[in-house]
Design an enzyme around this catalytic site. Sequence first.
Site, PDB file in Angstrom:
ATOM      1  N   LEU A  12      -4.267 -13.600  10.571  1.00 35.88           N
ATOM      2  CA  LEU A  12      -4.180 -12.254  10.012  1.00 35.88           C
ATOM      3  C   LEU A  12      -3.088 -12.218   8.941  1.00 35.88           C
ATOM      4  O   LEU A  12      -1.924 -12.515   9.218  1.00 35.88           O
ATOM      5  CB  LEU A  12      -3.899 -11.236  11.108  1.00 35.88           C
ATOM      6  CG  LEU A  12      -4.906 -11.202  12.267  1.00 35.88           C
ATOM      7  CD1 LEU A  12      -4.629 -10.014  13.189  1.00 35.88           C
ATOM      8  CD2 LEU A  12      -6.341 -11.176  11.758  1.00 35.88           C
ATOM      9  N   GLY A  15      -1.268  -7.526   6.225  1.00 37.90           N
ATOM     10  CA  GLY A  15      -0.205  -6.529   6.311  1.00 37.90           C
ATOM     11  C   GLY A  15       0.326  -6.114   4.947  1.00 37.90           C
ATOM     12  O   GLY A  15       0.299  -6.893   3.988  1.00 37.90           O
ATOM     13  N   ARG A  19       8.390  -3.419   3.910  1.00 44.19           N
ATOM     14  CA  ARG A  19       9.815  -3.551   4.240  1.00 44.19           C
ATOM     15  C   ARG A  19      10.478  -4.745   3.569  1.00 44.19           C
ATOM     16  O   ARG A  19      11.701  -4.860   3.562  1.00 44.19           O
ATOM     17  CB  ARG A  19       9.999  -3.626   5.757  1.00 44.19           C
ATOM     18  CG  ARG A  19       9.934  -2.255   6.446  1.00 44.19           C
ATOM     19  CD  ARG A  19      10.187  -2.382   7.925  1.00 44.19           C
ATOM     20  NE  ARG A  19       8.999  -2.818   8.637  1.00 44.19           N
ATOM     21  CZ  ARG A  19       8.990  -3.197   9.914  1.00 44.19           C
ATOM     22  NH1 ARG A  19      10.130  -3.224  10.604  1.00 44.19           N
ATOM     23  NH2 ARG A  19       7.871  -3.569  10.492  1.00 44.19           N
ATOM     24  N   GLY A  84      -6.217  -1.479  11.669  1.00 42.60           N
ATOM     25  CA  GLY A  84      -5.620  -2.055  12.862  1.00 42.60           C
ATOM     26  C   GLY A  84      -5.965  -3.518  13.070  1.00 42.60           C
ATOM     27  O   GLY A  84      -6.834  -4.090  12.409  1.00 42.60           O
ATOM     28  N   ARG A 320      15.402 -35.532  -9.181  1.00 45.30           N
ATOM     29  CA  ARG A 320      14.310 -34.622  -9.498  1.00 45.30           C
ATOM     30  C   ARG A 320      12.963 -35.313  -9.253  1.00 45.30           C
ATOM     31  O   ARG A 320      12.915 -36.521  -8.983  1.00 45.30           O
ATOM     32  CB  ARG A 320      14.433 -34.148 -10.936  1.00 45.30           C
ATOM     33  CG  ARG A 320      15.641 -33.233 -11.177  1.00 45.30           C
ATOM     34  CD  ARG A 320      15.841 -32.928 -12.644  1.00 45.30           C
ATOM     35  NE  ARG A 320      14.645 -32.320 -13.227  1.00 45.30           N
ATOM     36  CZ  ARG A 320      14.439 -32.213 -14.538  1.00 45.30           C
ATOM     37  NH1 ARG A 320      15.346 -32.662 -15.401  1.00 45.30           N
ATOM     38  NH2 ARG A 320      13.341 -31.645 -14.993  1.00 45.30           N
TER      39      ARG A 320
END
Length: 454
Positions: A12, A15, A19, A84, A320
């Site tokens: 999943l 979202g 935040r 949901g 590098r």
Amino acid sequence: MSQNRKRAAIILAAGQGTRMKSPLPKVLHRVAGRAMMDLAIDAAEGLDCERIVVVVGAHSPQVGDSARQRLGADNVVVQDPPLGTGHAVLAAKVALSDFEGQVVVSYADCPLIDTQTLKTVFDLADKADLAVLGFEAADPGAYGRLVIEGADNLSAIVEAKEATAQQLAIRACNSGVLAADRATLFSLLDEVRNDNAKGEYYLTDVVGIAKARGLKPKVCFVGEEDVTGVNSQVELAAAEAIWQSRCRKTLMLNGVTMPAPETVFLSWDTQIAPGVVVEPNVVFAEGVSVASGAVIRAFSHLEGACVAEGALIGPYARLRPGADIGKDVHIGNFVEVKNVRIGEGAKANHLSYLGDGEVGAKANIGAGTIFCNYDGYFKHRTVIGEGAFVGSNASLVAPVTVGAGAITGSGSVITKDVPADALAFERSLQTEKAGWAKAFRERRTAEKAAQKKG
């Protein structure tokens, strides 16, 4: 519930991540140098999941593009609108319609859920109709509580806001990760309803539905850190700290010496062999391997580099991408190496830039040497032969070759190939003017004194 069944994963990644307060989607933020979503996919691939489906949101095309690039378009589905976690898992139903076996539901914002964690819940699914992954929380807070009967029989998952005082005292919490047979999982989800305050379809409701059918949900546990979720920059840093601490510990238990491990930072793919010494304040970016017996001295930064046995790197060195450091090579303070293969026993101990080329075995690169590799349009190679000696403060204008055993004089600008065993130098003749410095000082002193009087 037979063992050794085929496995699939639903990850999943839909979202919002508000935040994080970042223009970068939450699941593309990095832990150990790797996007959290990629870490979730890595964990599933580590268990040889035959199918991996990522559920993304319509609000973040960047996440979808990244997942499609990794897995292909058929393995990425869009949850739109977001209704949901149960609804998100259902979005993967069509993508897995031809799959028969166990399915685990995991999360792209839980970067510490690794292959072993997924194996724990898959193994339980071999013995249960539905397997749920739980953890004992130090502060259960808003986590859903696991109501358990006996050792591992799961009776219900109760959301904190709906829990009784007695249920709130439970420290066994829901991670959100679960596994079941594909047909069973989607059959249970088809019965989930959204008659709740948020009007959403909760994945946790499948436990109660399973119980009502007479099925046997079970629970297994991992540590709280194993299922740490990330919803903010603070939590991202906390997950990074946990990952780094675990990786350092693993390396040290395997024989790597780190006098100040808390100052060493590693990447998801760092490979350090037993017998390596890593001094304080070293950063390993992606794509680094270090062989046994090498020493990485303090304040060095390595990325995309391979370091062979017995090499000494740093302090204050920078390797590098494409730096291929041979056995017993010395790369010293303030030396930068990029896309150069350096042969066994060669040395570049001070203040140099080596970019695009090759340095032969036992060659010596003097302090201040520059491989002038870029003409403003293209990169060119510099080749230093075995046993060659490049004098200090030399500029080697590529493409150029210094032959085996050749010497270049200090301060030279080398623009032509130097034959093997030859001496090449390029500098103006030194001119001296007797007494000039003394006369200059006297003249300037008088001028300064006169200026002060005026």
